[in-house]
Write a protein that holds these residues in place. Structure first.
Motif, PDB file in Angstrom:
ATOM      1  N   ARG A 106       0.942  -1.162   0.048  1.00 16.90           N
ATOM      2  CA  ARG A 106      -0.076   0.064  -0.196  1.00 16.90           C
ATOM      3  C   ARG A 106       0.857   1.320  -0.009  1.00 16.90           C
ATOM      4  N   ASN A 138      -0.096  -8.278   0.564  1.00 19.52           N
ATOM      5  CA  ASN A 138       1.006  -7.626   0.113  1.00 19.52           C
ATOM      6  C   ASN A 138       1.347  -8.299  -0.955  1.00 19.52           C
ATOM      7  N   SER A 198      -6.225  -2.640  -1.507  1.00 24.81           N
ATOM      8  CA  SER A 198      -5.777  -2.305  -0.319  1.00 24.81           C
ATOM      9  C   SER A 198      -4.495  -3.541  -0.163  1.00 24.81           C
ATOM     10  N   TRP A 199      -4.749  -4.602  -0.659  1.00 25.69           N
ATOM     11  CA  TRP A 199      -3.552  -5.718  -0.681  1.00 25.69           C
ATOM     12  C   TRP A 199      -3.071  -6.098   0.839  1.00 25.69           C
ATOM     13  N   PRO A 217       2.236   1.728  -4.171  1.00 24.84           N
ATOM     14  CA  PRO A 217       1.510   1.314  -5.314  1.00 24.84           C
ATOM     15  C   PRO A 217       2.250   1.442  -6.590  1.00 24.84           C
ATOM     16  N   GLU A 252     -11.853  -3.238  -1.975  1.00 26.68           N
ATOM     17  CA  GLU A 252     -12.094  -2.407  -3.057  1.00 26.68           C
ATOM     18  C   GLU A 252     -12.965  -2.164  -3.879  1.00 26.68           C
TER      19      GLU A 252
END
Length: 554
Positions: A407, A451, A447-448, A410, A485
């Motif tokens: 985040r 990661n 938002s992941w 990006p 999302e």
């Protein structure tokens, strides 16, 4: 001739006629027991020529056919433990082996005595030097073989291997070897090793070539290790990732312990490998320990190792533990925040004293390793709740490196996606897929929580579901409620197509316009100046359209 039969040099001759009857027997051959054993072998094996070895009182026997009328046996005492006796006793065709070595031009030998006089020269050498059979026996080797140095080998007792010798206008590569027994030189032998120096040159070229290939692959392997686990594999060019690489480059050459913190999936293990690869310990493999999966019952044997027979089921020779294996290397404790309290105590002791003992052993051992730890836990909270020892925390956190979440960077997503697709194509031997430009804008908005690891999985799944050469938005099958999302936006064409269902061209145009503005706002993160420039409209017109639609466009 009467000979002491116990004399190691005792000798005898036995002659048999065609019916196997004794014609003549001298000295050792007059022994009835010896005659009986020879006759048994002679009749049972139909041996007319060759070599025999008799057990009991060991005897070596050479047999020859004397015309059509008789067979002769030459008998000599032998040492039962001698190599020659074992060879003749176990190889029925020993005579053929000796014939080969005595007649093959590149195995046969010239033998001289302690006076450097020729005692044996093979027929092939006689023909080469143009001398009659037996003519050279007893002569000085220097009078028989040109450019020889066998006489010097006899004098010095030192071998000469791989020397060049010109004979009859031909250069050969030879070996000259002294024959020594009980410290006394009995003679020497000379043997041709190669046809000529050109053979050695070719062999040398081949060896150089092989050495070059080995060195090339060694460098390739070293480079591959560094590429796989070095800074080059940490994809991205954002400020966050550039700072991370700079920090790793500074701390890697030092021997201080390093603590790597960050969310799950940010690449902590990759950072640990990069630190090791850039350190002075990189020649030795890094040792890995998953602290969370380390059972308390096995922690001592896994970390300290154990001596043979230390407990039921232990390997007979014992086994090295992780500390010993990491000597002169790096020890990577992953998930160290999940380490049980009893394991924390044992690790602290080793870090304080640099000394440990194997299970079942009583000898202190030392291991020089560099500790690298990683966790996604909050140490401050854990220490406050008594879940992690403060003194151990100070020991492992000489330097702390924080891994940025996806985040926070990006702008690295396009480069990450490309690297994942290239790796996917190489692994599955398929063409590298392209990416619809709208995909990057969409992925940057997510938002992941998992990661980089989560991004990798999603990109690979999209590549699998993509039938064409380019990955589109509809190839991503993400669940909005899981990631929080926005729903995947429709393309301008799709939006216009839906609006055209009303049958009015103006409605389709307005819907397409809204969709283009929405995509541009996402792409430039609400920067209205860049959005207006991208779409080729004035900022006043953009503000007008945004005010008309309200939050739907912003």
């Amino acid at each position: 001739m009467n000979t002491n039969r116990n004399d190691p040099l005792a000798f005898g001759v036995l002659v048999l006629d065609t019916k196997g009857e004794v014609i003549c027997a001298t000295d050792l051959a007059r022994d009835d027991a010896v005659q009986k054993r020879i006759l048994e072998r002679y009749r049972n094996e139909d041996r007319r020529r060759g070599m025999l070895a008799l057990e009991g009182e060991p005897k070596l026997i050479a047999t020859f056919r004397a015309g059509d009328d008789a067979t002769m046996f030459f008998i000599q005492n032998a040492a039962s433990k001698s190599t020659l006796f074992d060879f003749v006793a176990n190889v029925d065709f020993a005579h053929a082996v000796f014939d080969y070595f005595l007649n093959n031009p590149y195995e046969s030998v010239v033998v001289v005595d302690d006076q450097a006089r020729v005692r044996y020269i093979p027929p092939v050498h006689e023909r080469f030097f143009g001398i009659e059979h037996g003519e050279a026996i007893g002569k000085k080797v220097t009078d028989v073989i040109e450019n020889t140095n066998l006489h010097e080998v006899v004098r010095t007792g030192k071998a000469e291997i791989g020397k060049l010798q010109e004979m009859g206008g031909v250069t050969r590569v030879v070996a000259r070897i002294p024959l020594i027994e009980n410290g006394k030189t009995l003679g020497a032998l000379g043997r041709v090793m190669f046809k000529g120096p050109e053979t050695v040159v070719e062999l040398s070229k081949e060896v150089v070539k092989l050495r070059s290939e080995v060195e090339f692959y060694r460098k390739e392997l070293s480079g591959l290790k560094r590429r796989t686990f070095g800074l080059d594999n940490m994809v991205g060019n954002s400020d966050a990732i550039r700072q991370l690489k700079a920090d790793i480059a500074k701390v890697a050459p030092l021997s201080v312990p390093v603590l790597i913190i960050g969310e799950s999936g940010t690449g902590k293990e990759l950072a640990a490998h990069a630190i090791h690869a850039l350190s002075k310990r990189s020649e030795n493999p890094m040792v890995f320990v998953n602290a969370a999966a380390l059972p308390a019952s096995l922690v001592e044997s896994e970390l300290f190792g154990y001596e043979g027979g230390a407990f039921t089921g232990a390997e007979r020779k014992g086994r090295k533990g992780k500390f010993e294996l990491a000597d002169q290397s790096s020890l990577f404790f992953d998930e160290i925040g999940d380490m049980p309290a009893e394991v924390q105590v044992k690790l602290l002791r080793v870090l304080q004293d640099d000394i440990f003992e194997r299970v079942g052993g009583d000898r202190p051992r030392h291991s020089d390793f560099r500790l690298i730890s990683a966790t996604n836990r909050n140490f401050q909270e854990m220490i406050a709740h008594g879940e992690f020892r403060l003194d151990l925390y100070y020991r492992i956190s000489g330097v702390t490196i924080r891994m940025p979440s996806l985040r926070e960077r990006p702008e690295d997503i396009p480069e990450l996606v490309q690297s994942f697709l290239v790796a996917f194509a190489e692994r599955h031997r398929t063409p590298v897929k392209g990416v619809d430009s709208r995909v990057y804008s969409y992925l940057k908005e997510l938002s992941w929580p998992g990661n980089v690891r989560q991004l990798l999985h999603e990109v690979e799944k999209a590549a699998i579901f993509c039938d064409g050469p380019e990955i589109a938005l509809d190839n991503f099958r993400l669940m909005p409620q899981e990631l929080g999302e926005r729903p995947i936006p429709a393309s301008p064409v799709e939006a216009g197509a839906r609006a055209s269902a009303s049958g009015k061209i103006q409605d389709a145009i307005e819907e397409m316009e809204k969709s283009m503005i929405r995509d541009a706002m996402v792409k430039y993160k609400g920067n209205k100046k860049k959005v207006a420039e991208e779409l080729g409209i004035s900022r006043a017109y953009l503000y007008k359209k945004l005010s008309e639609e309200g939050p739907a466009l912003t």
